[in-house]
Design a protein around this motif. Structure first.
Motif, PDB file in Angstrom:
ATOM      1  N   MET A 151       0.816  -1.204   0.000  1.00  0.00           N
ATOM      2  CA  MET A 151       0.000   0.000   0.000  1.00  0.00           C
ATOM      3  C   MET A 151       0.855   1.261   0.000  1.00  0.00           C
ATOM      4  O   MET A 151       0.487   2.274  -0.608  1.00  0.00           O
ATOM      5  CB  MET A 151      -0.945  -0.019   1.198  1.00  0.00           C
ATOM      6  CG  MET A 151      -2.016  -1.094   1.106  1.00  0.00           C
ATOM      7  SD  MET A 151      -3.182  -1.047   2.479  1.00  0.00           S
ATOM      8  CE  MET A 151      -4.120   0.437   2.110  1.00  0.00           C
ATOM      9  N   ARG A 152       1.990   1.209   0.682  1.00  0.00           N
ATOM     10  CA  ARG A 152       2.886   2.369   0.653  1.00  0.00           C
ATOM     11  C   ARG A 152       3.438   2.581  -0.753  1.00  0.00           C
ATOM     12  O   ARG A 152       3.613   3.725  -1.189  1.00  0.00           O
ATOM     13  CB  ARG A 152       4.006   2.180   1.665  1.00  0.00           C
ATOM     14  CG  ARG A 152       3.559   2.439   3.102  1.00  0.00           C
ATOM     15  CD  ARG A 152       4.585   2.000   4.123  1.00  0.00           C
ATOM     16  NE  ARG A 152       4.224   2.459   5.472  1.00  0.00           N
ATOM     17  CZ  ARG A 152       4.828   2.065   6.581  1.00  0.00           C
ATOM     18  NH1 ARG A 152       5.827   1.178   6.521  1.00  0.00           N
ATOM     19  NH2 ARG A 152       4.428   2.535   7.756  1.00  0.00           N
ATOM     20  N   ALA A 153       3.670   1.503  -1.475  1.00  0.00           N
ATOM     21  CA  ALA A 153       4.121   1.636  -2.856  1.00  0.00           C
ATOM     22  C   ALA A 153       3.030   2.268  -3.718  1.00  0.00           C
ATOM     23  O   ALA A 153       3.316   3.119  -4.587  1.00  0.00           O
ATOM     24  CB  ALA A 153       4.514   0.269  -3.408  1.00  0.00           C
ATOM     25  N   LEU A 154       1.783   1.878  -3.506  1.00  0.00           N
ATOM     26  CA  LEU A 154       0.681   2.518  -4.221  1.00  0.00           C
ATOM     27  C   LEU A 154       0.621   4.008  -3.892  1.00  0.00           C
ATOM     28  O   LEU A 154       0.430   4.854  -4.782  1.00  0.00           O
ATOM     29  CB  LEU A 154      -0.644   1.868  -3.845  1.00  0.00           C
ATOM     30  CG  LEU A 154      -0.933   0.444  -4.313  1.00  0.00           C
ATOM     31  CD1 LEU A 154      -2.302   0.006  -3.800  1.00  0.00           C
ATOM     32  CD2 LEU A 154      -0.875   0.326  -5.822  1.00  0.00           C
ATOM     33  N   ALA A 155       0.765   4.341  -2.612  1.00  0.00           N
ATOM     34  CA  ALA A 155       0.647   5.736  -2.179  1.00  0.00           C
ATOM     35  C   ALA A 155       1.806   6.588  -2.688  1.00  0.00           C
ATOM     36  O   ALA A 155       1.626   7.795  -2.923  1.00  0.00           O
ATOM     37  CB  ALA A 155       0.581   5.801  -0.661  1.00  0.00           C
ATOM     38  N   GLU A 156       2.980   5.998  -2.843  1.00  0.00           N
ATOM     39  CA  GLU A 156       4.118   6.767  -3.361  1.00  0.00           C
ATOM     40  C   GLU A 156       3.806   7.356  -4.730  1.00  0.00           C
ATOM     41  O   GLU A 156       4.227   8.462  -5.062  1.00  0.00           O
ATOM     42  CB  GLU A 156       5.356   5.862  -3.464  1.00  0.00           C
ATOM     43  CG  GLU A 156       6.064   5.640  -2.152  1.00  0.00           C
ATOM     44  CD  GLU A 156       7.317   4.778  -2.329  1.00  0.00           C
ATOM     45  OE1 GLU A 156       7.707   4.546  -3.497  1.00  0.00           O
ATOM     46  OE2 GLU A 156       7.879   4.353  -1.312  1.00  0.00           O
TER      47      GLU A 156
END
Length: 400
Positions: free
Chosen positions: A242-247
């Motif tokens: 999810m952090r990769a999506l948010a980046e």
């Protein structure tokens, strides 16, 4: 299956969810998919992909969430029953705000797959130890009919339960025995709107005055569980994915979700949440040994303006985010069955829900109690003014 997120705006699933498979096999007619908050991380219908879901009882107000569209569709008369997912109240909250019956059966009663169990999809594959699937309907009998074809084990869900020797539809029609009932208006610490307290208090007395139960005002002993709940929710989430999506998309995602992903979660945070959950489960099991049912308000406030994620105040008291949601999440931590029934309507004509929770695996009793309450305090013929006005020349049925 967009999960209300730009990250999945073009996503087309390759398979049906287990519950959809079973409904189709039973010749249910599937009308469509409904709106949710982004990844289910809010109890309203806000997301950056679609317009916010409105409450049919008042289009200026929220329908609740995260299964926002599921409840709004049934309240608006689009169909008799819908499916919601409930990780912290997401079936019961919108059902309460939309004047409907909604039930979160025991953890594992309805299998979950792929939903929170498909590791390929960050955000969608979240909340595994909290998530439940449940029905939202105008009547208890309609939900019982749906439950009769969707419960039972599936090898794709390692938490799914064996078949219970239970006639779900019969459970929704049987006479309620004299039960020991606990009523907690506020968990001993929560802020609750005064009109909600009055309406739910009257509904609780129905169990004693009309249904022959003994009702005590009593509460399990635990404090505000938000820190524990969100620790479990984030530990269940694919933080890395999810952090990769948010980046790549942070500016296009809901700010509260981005803030949760950017928080410096530690192993100690998750350990404290896990130990706190064990304490809650132990306290609740001890408490339920003395009672057959536990009654509470479903939500601490009536429906509030659609542009808000949380109300700024509860009655005369300023409120922090999530303070309006003290009652539903404990049942997700414990996995016990819980339903909401319409307890009554405010002076402004807005629905208020009564939560009915049972002991471990006691789904049948929750369904039976909900049906018994419905029989003495019927609500199915009370519709939002919007729906009553759709029939040309027909009087509004929203102000009975």
């Amino acid at each position: 299956m967009t999960a209300g997120s730009v990250a999945y705006a073009e996503f087309v699933p390759q398979e049906d969810d287990v519950v959809v498979e079973r409904l189709k096999a039973a010749d249910a007619i599937v009308l469509g998919k409904t709106n949710v908050s982004e990844f289910g991380y809010a109890a309203t219908g806000h997301n950056p992909l679609f317009q916010t879901t409105r409450n049919p009882w008042n289009l200026a107000l929220t329908s609740g969430g995260s299964s926002a569209g599921s409840a709004a569709a049934v309240a608006a008369g689009m169909g008799p029953v819908s499916i919601g997912t409930d990780g912290g109240g997401s079936v019961r909250i919108p059902a309460s705000f939309c004047g409907l019956f909604g039930m979160k059966p025991s953890m594992g009663r309805i299998p979950l797959y792929p939903s929170c169990r498909d590791e390929r999809y960050p955000g969608i594959s979240s909340w595994e130890t909290l998530e439940h699937v449940g029905p939202i309907s105008r009547t208890v009998a309609d939900s019982a009919l749906l439950l009769s074809v969707v419960v039972g084990p599936d090898d794709r869900d390692r938490h799914s339960l064996p078949v219970q020797p239970l006639d779900w539809q019969q459970a929704a029609t049987g006479d309620l025995p004299a039960l020991r009932v606990a009523y907690s208006p506020d968990w001993g610490y929560a802020k609750v709107d005064q009109e909600v307290l009055e309406i739910v208090g009257r509904a609780a007395r129905v169990f004693e005055d009309d249904l022959g139960c003994s009702v005590d005002e009593a509460t399990p002993h635990f404090d505000n569980l938000q820190e524990i709940f969100w620790g479990i929710a984030m530990a269940d989430s694919d933080l890395e994915g999810m952090r990769a999506l948010a980046e790549r998309r942070a500016s296009l995602m809901m700010p509260h979700l981005v803030a949760s992903l950017e928080a410096p979660w530690t192993a100690e945070d998750f350990t404290r949440a896990g130990m706190g959950r064990k304490a809650v489960c132990n306290e609740m099991s001890r408490f339920m040994r003395d009672y057959d049912l536990l009654l509470t308000p479903t939500v601490a406030v009536p429906p509030f303006p659609i542009d808000l994620l949380s109300p700024a105040a509860i009655g005369d008291f300023p409120a922090e985010p999530h303070e309006w949601l003290p009652f539903t999440a404990p049942m997700n931590l414990t996995g016990q069955p819980a339903a909401t029934v319409p307890a009554g309507w405010t002076r402004k004509g807005l629905p208020v829900g009564l939560q009915i929770a049972g002991g471990h695996l006691d789904d049948a009793l929750v369904l039976m109690a909900s049906a018994a309450f419905e029989a003495v305090s019927p609500w199915k013929d009370r519709w939002p003014p919007l729906v009553g006005n759709l029939a040309e020349g027909a009087p509004s049925r929203g102000r009975n």
